[in-house]
Design a protein around this motif. Structure first.
Motif, PDB file in Angstrom:
ATOM      1  N   ALA C 292       0.822  -1.206   0.000  1.00  0.00           N
ATOM      2  CA  ALA C 292       0.000   0.000   0.000  1.00  0.00           C
ATOM      3  C   ALA C 292       0.858   1.259   0.000  1.00  0.00           C
ATOM      4  N   SER C 293       0.414   2.217  -0.797  1.00  0.00           N
ATOM      5  CA  SER C 293       1.107   3.497  -0.845  1.00  0.00           C
ATOM      6  C   SER C 293       0.146   4.573  -0.354  1.00  0.00           C
ATOM      7  N   ALA C 294       0.629   5.794  -0.332  1.00  0.00           N
ATOM      8  CA  ALA C 294      -0.216   6.903   0.097  1.00  0.00           C
ATOM      9  C   ALA C 294      -1.431   7.022  -0.815  1.00  0.00           C
ATOM     10  N   LEU C 295      -1.225   6.791  -2.067  1.00  0.00           N
ATOM     11  CA  LEU C 295      -2.299   6.864  -3.048  1.00  0.00           C
ATOM     12  C   LEU C 295      -3.447   5.912  -2.685  1.00  0.00           C
ATOM     13  N   CYS C 296      -3.053   4.703  -2.265  1.00  0.00           N
ATOM     14  CA  CYS C 296      -4.054   3.685  -1.933  1.00  0.00           C
ATOM     15  C   CYS C 296      -4.967   4.146  -0.809  1.00  0.00           C
ATOM     16  N   ARG C 297      -4.452   4.993   0.057  1.00  0.00           N
ATOM     17  CA  ARG C 297      -5.248   5.402   1.206  1.00  0.00           C
ATOM     18  C   ARG C 297      -6.145   6.590   0.917  1.00  0.00           C
ATOM     19  N   THR C 298      -5.998   7.140  -0.279  1.00  0.00           N
ATOM     20  CA  THR C 298      -6.821   8.303  -0.580  1.00  0.00           C
ATOM     21  C   THR C 298      -7.778   8.035  -1.735  1.00  0.00           C
ATOM     22  N   GLN C 299      -7.330   7.244  -2.670  1.00  0.00           N
ATOM     23  CA  GLN C 299      -8.124   7.106  -3.886  1.00  0.00           C
ATOM     24  C   GLN C 299      -8.531   5.655  -4.095  1.00  0.00           C
ATOM     25  N   THR C 300      -9.805   5.463  -4.345  1.00  0.00           N
ATOM     26  CA  THR C 300     -10.280   4.109  -4.565  1.00  0.00           C
ATOM     27  C   THR C 300      -9.908   3.670  -5.975  1.00  0.00           C
ATOM     28  N   PRO C 301      -9.219   2.566  -6.104  1.00  0.00           N
ATOM     29  CA  PRO C 301      -8.838   2.131  -7.448  1.00  0.00           C
ATOM     30  C   PRO C 301     -10.038   1.583  -8.206  1.00  0.00           C
ATOM     31  N   ALA C 302     -10.097   1.882  -9.491  1.00  0.00           N
ATOM     32  CA  ALA C 302     -11.195   1.374 -10.307  1.00  0.00           C
ATOM     33  C   ALA C 302     -10.818   0.014 -10.868  1.00  0.00           C
ATOM     34  N   LEU C 303     -11.852  -0.743 -11.192  1.00  0.00           N
ATOM     35  CA  LEU C 303     -11.593  -2.054 -11.783  1.00  0.00           C
ATOM     36  C   LEU C 303     -11.247  -1.830 -13.261  1.00  0.00           C
ATOM     37  N   SER C 304      -9.963  -1.928 -13.558  1.00  0.00           N
ATOM     38  CA  SER C 304      -9.585  -1.636 -14.933  1.00  0.00           C
ATOM     39  C   SER C 304      -9.061  -2.903 -15.575  1.00  0.00           C
ATOM     40  N   SER C 305      -9.400  -3.068 -16.804  1.00  0.00           N
ATOM     41  CA  SER C 305      -8.951  -4.289 -17.430  1.00  0.00           C
ATOM     42  C   SER C 305      -8.121  -3.980 -18.666  1.00  0.00           C
TER      43      SER C 305
END
Ligand SMILES: Nc1ncnc2c1ncn2[C@@H]1O[C@H](COP(=O)(O)OP(=O)(O)OP(=O)(O)O)[C@@H](O)[C@H]1O
Ligand SMILES: Nc1ncnc2c1ncn2[C@@H]1O[C@H](COP(=O)(O)OP(=O)(O)OP(=O)(O)O)[C@@H](O)[C@H]1O
Ligand SMILES: [Mg+2]
Ligand SMILES: [Mg+2]
Lengths: 293, 309, 317, 322, 498
Positions: C292-305
């Protein structure tokens, strides 16, 4: 996860229901047999009772038990045994009618509350809980005060006093059943709400309600007797176990049999009802389902 | 925590009390008969009647009457008894102590003796004792109270002369009424305790307690009892209203004063303010009982504490 | 193959009723789930308890109303259907439930239970009912002699077979299987799985198979959706695909091989599953994720394919 | 040296005999797996060892349970109590219901140290916190002040383990410790138990219905069916060369995702219940290779190296797996 | 030194010790207040707070000389002014009729008053002797207002009110200054007993048990059926006094079939008063044949008007009225059964008597259905005109009771018979207001009584005796009792038994 739910297990067991099983145990047989005999006695009272329950013989008032008046006579010289026998009619029919009315109303209310939920449920349950927390004798007394004394009002008073119990129980059953998988499965088959309610919820909810109803008949008999004791139930000369005892404490001294025998009749009947009810609960294995209601 | 919970429960009682008060207010209008008739002098005129009606505020709109009434209740102003012609508050104050004494003692008696008996019958696995206990419980919960009272009078008062037949003078007059109410109560509490204990014994964690090496007695008193107490407390709390109001039969047989007798008498005389006050007091007792029960449960069971707050 | 089922951005929010003294709390049991289920295929949904698998199943069958999104079944927009239209449609989409012990009305004989679908849909089978029932029971490997039994007289595995027979009575095209073997013993589980496989080939069924058991899903399904706290975090296009989401990898590593020679040391996993009621911002797995990075704690990742293997992760493996 | 040695254990409830002929040994630093389907008598075995059968009205009808050289079946209750929780710890199946919901965590764990180590309240608490720490529970002091319902299932299971460990037992009996838990949590708990066995030189009896768990953790295995042990031996023997048809079938029931070759078929028929345990070999009605003798004669164990199987055809069975 | 007394059933439920305003007074009242005159058992009048009195020949003025040295419990003096204020205070109360004929009161001197009459009132002395004319302290009466008699009661009587718990218990303590008892008591003051505790025991039969078990010392009304048992008890003595009322069955003349006078007459003939006295009351008391107690001269009516048991004649009358006997023993007319409602109040005595009445009515083919009400509900029923027959009783030893129960101004209750009749009203007015002398009054009331009887408005049943029982080991009671009732004057002579 691997453990089947409690509810489904007791449901399973319930399917094994048969009233016959309640008669299977020794106690069940004695209690059940007694009740059957009692009902027969009540039905055939005119043929069984040795005397006319209303026939007065003032010259032979307060006679002690003996021959020909096995249980003695009361203050009017009426045969106590015959009155106890006819009293079974009043007590049983009033109590059974009341409980039947109460059960019908309670099941309707409870099922509606449990099925529809929401505000309706809360409203119904609040009102019902209120009547529940008040002593049944008070409810009955208030009710008799409103519609006047007599067997009809006693019947309705008892019905109202026990309404809460049936409503709560039915609601609890319905709420619990609604969570069962087979309900969802049936909905998923495309069943209408009426099908769910009538074909699944009610048939499954009914057994504990009937058993509780059976037990409540015992309470109903006591309540009827109590109202009779207050002079509010059966009107003279109709005999009712409670009314027979209402002739004042002095009767204890003058002719205790007038008070003791109807009391014994009430006590024995109610005990038999309870014993048999317990056996029913055991036979149907629904003890768990009676909890919390 | 528990204070906050209590406060919340208290607040939640407001809507309930409101609906109860409406019901109680309305009950009186369902009663047939008219206290004004009882009050009116024989042969008095319509004007006399109208004046009386106005005096007791019975001519106003029902809703106005309700708010006037409830407002007065809040100030502890129960009004004047129509038939008994004295402040209802006085009547209640006069009768309440009797109800409280009788109820309190019966309550104490049934809870202590009931719990003791229930516990004994749950842990002592002796068939004869078990049978006796179950028989007692059955008797206690089925014998009509008034009949038991009569039998007690016959035996203890008439035959033995130990206790007075009726009345409310001195401790002696309390013995039989307390026994009468208590008998049913003991049976009820004993039954609930017994069932609760047996249930608690079947809980999974009990096995683990044994597996920890705890002695059976420790498990009983430290772990099972609290669990058994939960339903007992519920039933006892409900009982408060029952004992105060349900004692009416016993009050009647023993000729004792009390809220129940007062209510019956007022019902008979159509004395509205008294009926209302009595019902309100009983409702209050019932609600208080439930509240106490809830709070007691919450103080014993952390799960409840959390779920409801 | 055409898509039998298309799920788009399906969401369900449960709100615990607030009272005068309680804050209303809400949680996303299912959060923006999308996938296609082509006819004849089996898609598996795995995830831990409470991640929203059953809720997803109920949403798809419209047993509960979604808070958002769309479900398209065989070209029909399910959410646009009226209750009576919906009732008709149900004949074509059935479900097998997790708990066989309560899946049959205890007061119904097997005959009655199995013929109930016809009753509620008001259709008369081609054959006499008794024959139809016997055939259905036979189809799920039950002795037709059991037809007059009550549920309590048969075992859990047999109950589950009855559940399947009921579901199949109206010849549905879609079968949603919600952990159909979770409460059964392994030997029975294997029976049921075997049966389901046979039925699929015989009747040409399409399955949505829900399970918490990754090895079972891998065995049974063609594609796998991995769910975590209401979201699909990874869509494995086939069962051999390597995990790209750290959670999927944890899941795979936590799954034991039934071979004492292939023992491995399980890496301890930090942290607890967060409460669904107050999810932290960002990726729900961030707190337990080794990468986990700082980004992970702020932004929800989208399901990208890309390459058909979708993953919702800022730092896929 | 074996810490716990069970020989030919039998259990009865009134007239029914749900358990008979169970034997196993487990020594320090060793993990023994007891595996079997629901109702096969795994929990009964655990209860017998713990001396807790009387709680549910059962009794030991035969055999011995030897712990550290002394036969527990003859031990008076008072002495047994010292052992329970002291030298033998128990972990139960369902962490959700294993803790007293009305009591805080701390005191529930403290009890053990107080009882068996004679510690006073503060020392017991210190010990509790220490153990919680070793079980990788964050902030033990805080946890002690919590109630069970405020914790997740995995956490509760750790508390139960802490209770079992508090008095430094020699033997730990874990009855399906992970069945109710999610796979990730299960993995953590299994790992934890594994570590404990190694660190503390525990003898662990791990009861489970999951062959995979056995494969990953156990040194030895007892396979149970219908209240009997049908096969036992070192874990690799059992998996590589299962001799009892039931064991073979059980292994065949495990779905192996990547190994498409084996198709799952399960075992025909259903598990018998106590009331209808078959005569002869209990597995014969479902056994693919059963013959007449199986229906009449209960098979004896035939020993093959370290392992033994109770099957009339144990030899043949291994030669050509079912 | 403390004597406990239980009231009789008819005295229960008094709400205030206020003789002026209350409509229900109990025996304790007669100990708190004194009256100007007392009436003895032989109906003669004796001086009490009035030492002597004089009536002008035209009956238009009465002069009373008052006793000297009498003080109220609040130490205010009893004098002519007190009497004047007291009489005035009846205005507007339910008891106003007692002083209706008095136009004004003159204070002649401190101890002499004159009542100026609006019309002659031969019944004045009777009224003055009644419990409702106990004299309260004018000062306290004015000061306490509505609370008078509730929180405190101040009279000149031999006992003072110590506590009054409504419906429960009244405690009286001795007035140590009392020296002015009437000549109906041997002891003129102060009383022998320090405290009297009056208990209200709702159930007479409980009261009876209390007496037997020593819970009370004196029981003011013993139900007749207990008399035999009490007489057999060694420690209990029973005093019997002539009764002051009758039990009867009013008939609602507006409710069919009782709108037919023949049916009413037949109903009267169905009741076998003699056998009721013998069987229900153990031969104690007397049958009632008309509406008044037989010691009153107005009860001496034309014998043919008295109601006598005659079932045969009753049958004939009913046949005549068209009510024919059916197979089931019940009569019917035009397909309608002779089935009537019989109301009664829920006391042990009434329900007993009513059941016997019910049985006797069935003998003439009348089917009666009993409904038991509590005493105030039953009044509502009467007012609603919902009744047909009822069993009730009154307690009043004066012929003006006829006015109370049969005046057309009081339909429903107390005129339970619902009787309105011009001739009746005329006779009533004459008797009530136009009698100048006692003899005239007797003649007028007898005429009215006879007319009432001729209309068959009720069925007289029973004249009870007053039965007083006491524990002879605890107290001694004067015998014979003087006065028309066992009240204040008799309590003065009660002593602790040796
Ligand atoms: N009707 C409901 N009301 C409120 N919350 C609900 C409801 N149904 C489910 N939930 C919540 O939604 C979440 C997801 O539940 P769901 O049953 O879908 O999980 P699951 O993945 O099927 O779990 P399991 O493996 O235990 O079956 C859970 O936290 C659950 O508590
Ligand atoms: N108290 C009891 N009375 C009678 N029979 C019992 C009792 N407890 C257990 N049994 C029976 O003993 C058998 C073995 O039960 P046990 O609990 O040991 O099974 P298990 O292998 O632990 O199963 P599971 O995997 O379901 O926990 C079961 O068939 C059960 O019915
Ligand atoms: Mg689920
Ligand atoms: Mg187990």
């Amino acid at each position: 996860m691997r453990v089947p739910t409690m509810a489904s297990r007791s449901l399973d067991a319930f399917a094994r229901m048969s009233i016959g099983r309640a008669f299977a145990s020794g106690i069940g047989m004695i209690a059940g047999g007694f009740l059957v005999v009692l009902v027969l006695v009540a039905i055939f009272a005119p043929w069984i009772a040795p005397f006319d329950y209303a026939a007065q013989n003032l010259m032979n008032a307060n006679a002690a038990p003996g021959w020909p008046h096995l249980l003695g006579t009361d203050e009017f010289g009426r045969d106590v045994l015959s009155r106890v026998i006819y009293g079974a009619r009043t007590s049983l029919s009033v109590s059974a009618t009341a409980i039947a009315i109460s059960m019908a109303a309670g099941m309707t209310l409870g099922a509606a509350a449990g099925y529809f939920g929401g505000f309706f449920e809360r409203a119904v349950m609040t009102v019902v809980d209120l009547t529940w927390s008040f002593p049944d004798i008070l409810i009955a007394l208030i009710f008799v005060a409103i519609i006047g004394p007599g067997l009809t009002s006693t019947t309705f008073a008892i019905a109202i006093a026990y309404l809460a119990q049936f409503t709560r129980l039915t609601r609890a059953q319905i709420v619990r059943l609604k969570r069962e998988t087979f309900i969802e499965a049936t909905i998923n088959l495309g069943a209408k709400p009426s099908h769910i309610l009538l074909k699944h919820l009610m048939p499954n909810a009914i057994a504990p309600v009937i058993v509780v109803g059976m037990l409540a008949i015992g309470d109903g008999i006591v309540l009827e007797a109590t109202l009779g004791f207050f002079g509010l139930g059966a009107q003279p000369p109709t005999p009712s176990w409670g009314a027979m005892m209402s002739s004042g404490t002095a009767q204890l001294f003058l002719s205790p049999w007038v008070i003791i025998f109807p009391g014994v009749a009430v006590a024995v009947t109610v005990i038999a009802v309870n014993l048999f009810g317990d056996e029913l609960i055991r036979a149907l294995d629904i003890r768990d389902r009676l909890r919390g209601a | 925590m528990i204070l906050r919970y209590t406060f919340q429960r208290l607040l939640m009682l407001i809507p309930v009390s409101f609906s109860i008060s409406v019901v109680i207010f309305m009950i009186v209008y369902l009663l047939p008969g008219d206290p004004i008739d009882n009050l009116l002098r024989v042969g008095s005129s319509e004007e006399d009647r109208a004046e009386l009606v106005a005096r007791y505020g019975l001519d106003r709109n029902l809703i106005v009457q309700y708010f006037v009434w409830i407002g007065n209740m809040f100030q502890g102003e129960f009004g004047q008894a129509i038939v008994l012609r004295r402040p209802v508050a006085d009547l209640v104050a006069q009768n309440l102590p009797y109800s409280l004494t009788l109820g309190g003692l019966a309550f104490l008696f049934s809870s202590t003796v009931g719990m003791a008996l229930g516990t004994i019958s749950a842990i002592v696995r002796h068939p004869v004792l078990d049978r006796l206990m179950r028989g007692f419980i059955l008797l206690g919960s089925t014998v009509p109270g008034f009949w038991l009272a009569l039998l007690l009078i016959l035996f203890f008062s008439v035959n033995l002369g130990w206790f007075p037949v009726s009345g409310a003078g001195g401790w002696k007059s309390l013995v039989l009424p307390v026994l009468t109410i208590g008998f049913g109560g003991v049976a009820l509490v004993a039954r609930v305790t017994r069932v609760a204990l047996l249930d608690a014994q079947r809980e999974d964690f009990v096995m683990l307690l044994h597996a920890k090496g705890l002695a059976s007695s420790t498990i009983l008193f430290r772990h099972l009892m609290p669990h058994a107490l939960l339903p007992v407390v519920t039933i006892l709390a409900l009982r408060i209203g029952w004992i105060l109001g349900g004692a009416v039969t016993v009050e009647f047989v023993f000729g004792r004063p009390g809220l129940g007798s007062l209510l019956i008498r007022a019902l008979g005389q159509r004395d509205y303010p008294v009926v209302q006050a009595c019902l309100l007091m009983l409702a209050l007792a019932v609600m208080l009982g439930t509240l106490i029960g809830d709070v007691a449960q919450a103080s014993m069971d952390p799960r409840i504490r959390e779920k409801k707050s | 193959m055409p898509n039998l089922l298309e799920v788009r951005d399906l969401s369900k929010r449960f709100t615990s009723a607030g009272g005068p003294f309680r804050k209303a709390r809400s949680m996303h049991a299912v959060n923006g789930v999308s996938f296609d289920l082509p006819e004849g295929r089996v898609i598996g949904v795995v995830g831990e308890s409470g991640c929203g698998k059953s809720t997803l199943a109920r949403l798809i069958l419209r047993l509960i109303e979604p808070s958002g999104g769309a479900v398209n079944f065989d070209g029909d927009d399910l959410l646009a259907k009226s209750p009576s239209q919906m009732r008709k449609l149900r004949a074509r989409m059935q479900m097998v439930f997790q708990d066989p012990y309560s899946a049959i009305d205890p007061r119904y004989t097997l005959t009655r239970a199995v013929s109930e679908p016809f009753e509620v849909q008001n259709v008369t089978p081609d054959k006499p009912m008794a024959e139809e029932v016997a055939e259905l029971l036979g189809m799920v490997g039950l002795n037709p002699g059991l037809a007059t039994s009550y549920p309590h007289q048969i075992s859990g595995g047999q109950k589950q077979r009855v559940g399947i027979a009921r579901a199949l009575a109206l010849r549905p095209s879609l079968l949603v299987l919600d952990e159909p073997t979770a409460s059964l013993d392994v030997s029975v589980q294997a029976q049921i799985i075997g049966l389901l496989e046979d039925l699929r080939t015989d009747l040409g069924l399409t399955y949505l198979f829900i399970s918490h058991d990754l090895s079972l899903v891998k065995y049974f399904c063609d594609e796998i959706l991995v769910m975590y706290l209401g979201r699909v975090v990874e869509a494995l296009p086939d069962t051999a695909a390597p995990a790209r989401h750290p959670y999927t990898r944890t899941l795979m590593e936590s799954t034991f091989e039934p071979d004492p020679k292939k023992r491995r040391l399980i890496a301890p996993l930090e942290g607890e599953v967060p409460s669904p009621f107050d999810l932290p911002p960002g990726c729900a797995f961030a707190d337990r994720c080794p990468n986990a990075s700082a980004l992970c704690r702020t932004q929800t990742p989208a399901l990208s394919s890309e390459t058909g293997h979708a993953v919702a992760c800022h730092h896929p493996i | 040296m074996s810490m716990l040695s069970v020989r030919d254990l039998g259990v009865a409830f009134g007239a029914v005999q749900p358990l008979s002929g169970v034997s196993f040994d487990v020594g320090k630093g060793e993990t023994l797996g007891i595996v079997g389907e629901s109702g096969s008598g795994k929990s009964l075995t655990a209860m017998s060892v713990m001396g807790l059968l009387p709680l549910s009205g059962g009794r030991i009808t035969g055999g011995t349970v030897e712990f550290d050289g002394q036969d527990l079946t003859k031990l008076p209750e008072r002495a047994y109590r010292k052992l329970r929780g002291g030298r033998i710890g128990l972990i139960t199946q369902n962490p959700m219901t294993s803790l007293d919901p009305l009591k805080k965590i701390g005191p529930q764990v403290d009890d053990v140290a107080k009882l068996h180590l004679g510690l006073d309240a503060t020392k017991a608490r210190a010990r509790t916190e220490e153990i919680l720490g070793t079980l990788r529970i964050p902030e033990p002091a805080l946890i002690c002040d919590r109630y069970p319902h405020q914790m997740s299932g995995g956490m509760k299971q750790r508390i139960v383990i802490a209770m079992a460990l508090a008095a430094d037992p020699d033997v730990l009996i874990a009855d399906e410790p992970t069945t109710a838990l999610d796979v990730t949590v299960q993995a953590q708990i299994i790992r934890l138990l594994d570590d404990l066995v190694k660190e503390r030189d525990l003898a662990l009896v791990l009861i489970t219905h999951d062959m995979s768990v056995v494969a990953q953790t156990c040194d030895k295995v007892v396979v149970m069916y219908a209240g009997r042990a049908v096969e036992h031996g070192p874990v690799e023997e059992i998996f590589d060369r299962p001799r009892h048809p039931y064991t073979q079938a059980l292994i065949a029931c495990i779905p192996r995702g990547l190994d498409e070759a084996t198709r799952l078929t399960g075992i025909e028929g259903t598990v018998p219940t106590v009331v209808n345990y078959p005569d002869g070999c209990p597995f014969h009605p479902r056994c693919p290779r059963a013959e007449a003798i199986c229906a009449t004669d209960p098979p004896d164990f035939s020993v093959h190296g370290d392992s033994a199987a109770a099957c009339h055809f144990a030899e043949v069975a291994h030669a050509e797996p079912a | 030194q403390d004597v406990t007394i239980a009231f009789s059933a008819s005295e229960l439920g008094a709400t205030a010790y206020n003789p002026v305003a209350a409509s229900n007074l109990n025996t304790a009242t007669s100990l708190i207040y004194d009256r100007l005159v007392e009436q003895d058992a032989d109906q003669s009048y004796h001086p009490h707070l009035a030492t002597s009195w004089e009536e002008t020949p035209d009956g238009m003025a009465w002069t009373f000389s008052l006793l000297e040295g009498v003080t109220f419990h609040d130490d205010t003096p009893f004098n002519a002014e007190a009497v004047q204020t007291w009489i005035a205070s009846y205005a507007g109360t339910e008891n106003e009729y007692l002083v209706e004929a008095i136009g004004s009161v003159d204070v002649i001197d401190d101890l002499t008053v004159r009542f100026n009459m609006d019309r002659p009132e031969p019944n004045l002395l009777y009224n003055l002797a009644s419990a409702f004319m106990g004299i309260p302290s004018p000062m306290a009466y004015a000061a306490l207002g509505e609370d008078f008699g509730v929180t405190s009661a101040v009279g000149t009587g031999p006992y003072e009110l110590q506590s009054f718990e409504i419906g429960l218990e009244t405690v009286l303590v001795r007035n140590e200054d009392y020296t002015w008892g009437s000549d109906l008591s041997e002891n003129t003051g102060p009383g022998h007993i320090e405290t009297f505790t009056f208990r209200e025991i709702p159930d007479q039969s409980t009261a009876f048990l209390e007496l037997r078990t020593g819970g009370i010392d004196l029981l003011l009304g013993v139900p007749t059926d207990f008399l035999k048992i009490l007489e057999a008890e060694a420690n209990i003595e029973v005093i019997q006094m002539p009764g002051t009322g009758i039990s009867y069955m009013p008939i609602n003349v507006t409710a069919p079939p009782f709108d037919d006078i023949l049916v009413r007459q037949a109903t009267g003939m169905a009741i076998d008063q003699d056998s009721i006295v013998a069987a229900v009351y153990g031969g104690v008391g007397a049958p009632a044949r008309n509406f008044l107690i037989s010691s009153l001269p107005e009860a001496d009516v034309d014998p043919s008007l008295n109601v006598m048991y005659d079932p045969a004649r009753a049958g004939e009358l009913l046949d005549e009225a068209g009510w024919m006997l059916g197979d089931d023993g019940v009569r019917s007319k035009d397909g309608e059964r002779l089935s009537v409602d019989l109301f009664t109040a829920n006391s042990t005595e009434f329900t007993r008597l009513t059941q016997v009445v019910q049985a006797q009515l069935s003998e003439i083919g009348m089917e009666a259905t009993i409904t038991v009400f509590d005493s105030s509900t039953i009044r509502d029923e009467y007012r609603r005109n919902a009744h047909q027959l009822a069993v009730r009783a009154y307690d009043w030893n004066n012929s003006d009771i006829l006015d109370w129960f049969f005046s057309g101004n009081r339909l429903g209750y107390p005129n339970v018979s619902m009787w309105e009749d011009a001739e009746g009203q005329r006779l009533n007015d004459v008797a009530m207001t136009e009698s100048a002398t006692a003899a005239e009054r007797i003649a007028n009331f007898t005429a009215y009584h006879e007319y009432v009887l001729s209309q068959h408005l009720f069925v007289p049943i029973y004249q009870p005796t007053q039965n007083i029982a006491f524990n002879a080991e605890a107290i001694s009671v004067p015998d014979p009792v003087r006065g028309s009732r066992f009240r204040g004057q008799s309590f003065m002579d009660i002593q602790v038994a040796e």
